[in-house]
Design a protein around this motif. Sequence first.
Motif, PDB file in Angstrom:
ATOM      1  N   LEU A 279       4.079  -3.803  -8.845  1.00 18.73           N
ATOM      2  CA  LEU A 279       2.742  -3.627  -9.371  1.00 18.73           C
ATOM      3  C   LEU A 279       2.774  -3.771 -10.881  1.00 18.73           C
ATOM      4  CD1 LEU A 279       1.720  -0.418  -7.392  1.00 18.73           C
ATOM      5  CD2 LEU A 279       1.084  -2.762  -6.849  1.00 18.73           C
TER       6      LEU A 279
ATOM      7  N   CYS B 245      -4.713  -4.333 -11.650  1.00 21.15           N
ATOM      8  CA  CYS B 245      -3.412  -4.009 -11.059  1.00 21.15           C
ATOM      9  C   CYS B 245      -3.066  -5.160 -10.129  1.00 21.15           C
ATOM     10  CB  CYS B 245      -3.486  -2.700 -10.294  1.00 21.15           C
ATOM     11  SG  CYS B 245      -1.968  -2.274  -9.406  1.00 21.15           S
TER      12      CYS B 245
ATOM     13  N   ILE C  74      -4.390   1.685  -2.967  1.00 15.91           N
ATOM     14  CA  ILE C  74      -3.975   1.643  -4.365  1.00 15.91           C
ATOM     15  C   ILE C  74      -4.648   2.785  -5.108  1.00 15.91           C
ATOM     16  CG2 ILE C  74      -3.990   0.328  -6.507  1.00 15.91           C
ATOM     17  CD1 ILE C  74      -2.176  -0.897  -4.449  1.00 15.91           C
TER      18      ILE C  74
ATOM     19  N   ARG D 212     -11.303  -3.934  -5.143  1.00 13.50           N
ATOM     20  CA  ARG D 212     -10.114  -4.741  -4.851  1.00 13.50           C
ATOM     21  C   ARG D 212     -10.520  -6.138  -4.398  1.00 13.50           C
ATOM     22  NH1 ARG D 212      -6.614  -1.523  -1.006  1.00 13.50           N
ATOM     23  NH2 ARG D 212      -5.313  -3.391  -1.032  1.00 13.50           N
TER      24      ARG D 212
ATOM     25  N   CYS E 163      -1.006   2.094 -11.993  1.00 12.09           N
ATOM     26  CA  CYS E 163      -1.449   1.906 -10.630  1.00 12.09           C
ATOM     27  C   CYS E 163      -0.291   2.209  -9.685  1.00 12.09           C
ATOM     28  CB  CYS E 163      -2.023   0.518 -10.383  1.00 12.09           C
ATOM     29  SG  CYS E 163      -0.944  -0.865 -10.785  1.00 12.09           S
TER      30      CYS E 163
ATOM     31  N   ALA F  66       0.901   2.119  -5.330  1.00 17.35           N
ATOM     32  CA  ALA F  66       0.661   1.695  -3.952  1.00 17.35           C
ATOM     33  C   ALA F  66       1.060   2.823  -3.019  1.00 17.35           C
ATOM     34  CB  ALA F  66       1.460   0.435  -3.636  1.00 17.35           C
TER      35      ALA F  66
END
Length: 118
Positions: A2, A20, A32, A69, A93, A95
């Motif tokens: 990321l 991101c 995210i 997103r 950011c 995940a």
Amino acid sequence: QLQASGGGLVQAGGSLRLSCAASGSTFSINAIGWYRQAPGKQRELVAAISSGGSTLYAGSVKGRFTVSRDNAKNTVYLQMNSLKPEDTAVYYCNAGEYSGSYYFPGSWGQGTLVTVSS
């Protein structure tokens, strides 16, 4: 991996959009989260978005920040409006997993610095 970008210096009341970008074919199934860490403070969750587009926000940014997103571009955005000096921080950011009204952090990306001047 990321990579956060889009930070910078802005005056109070201004706007910034953070991005991101993620590598990997599994991006579309990842939730995210955006976190921030101000000097001398703990890292805190700012906003998160599930793979299906559900979102959650910290109370301090609700109504000012919007997370979105674009799975085709493997990118998540954080639109920040009406910025305040207290929004100054390094933004990261992450995940992770989104379940109900909770976000569970996973892999971290590099941060981007946001500075809001008064």
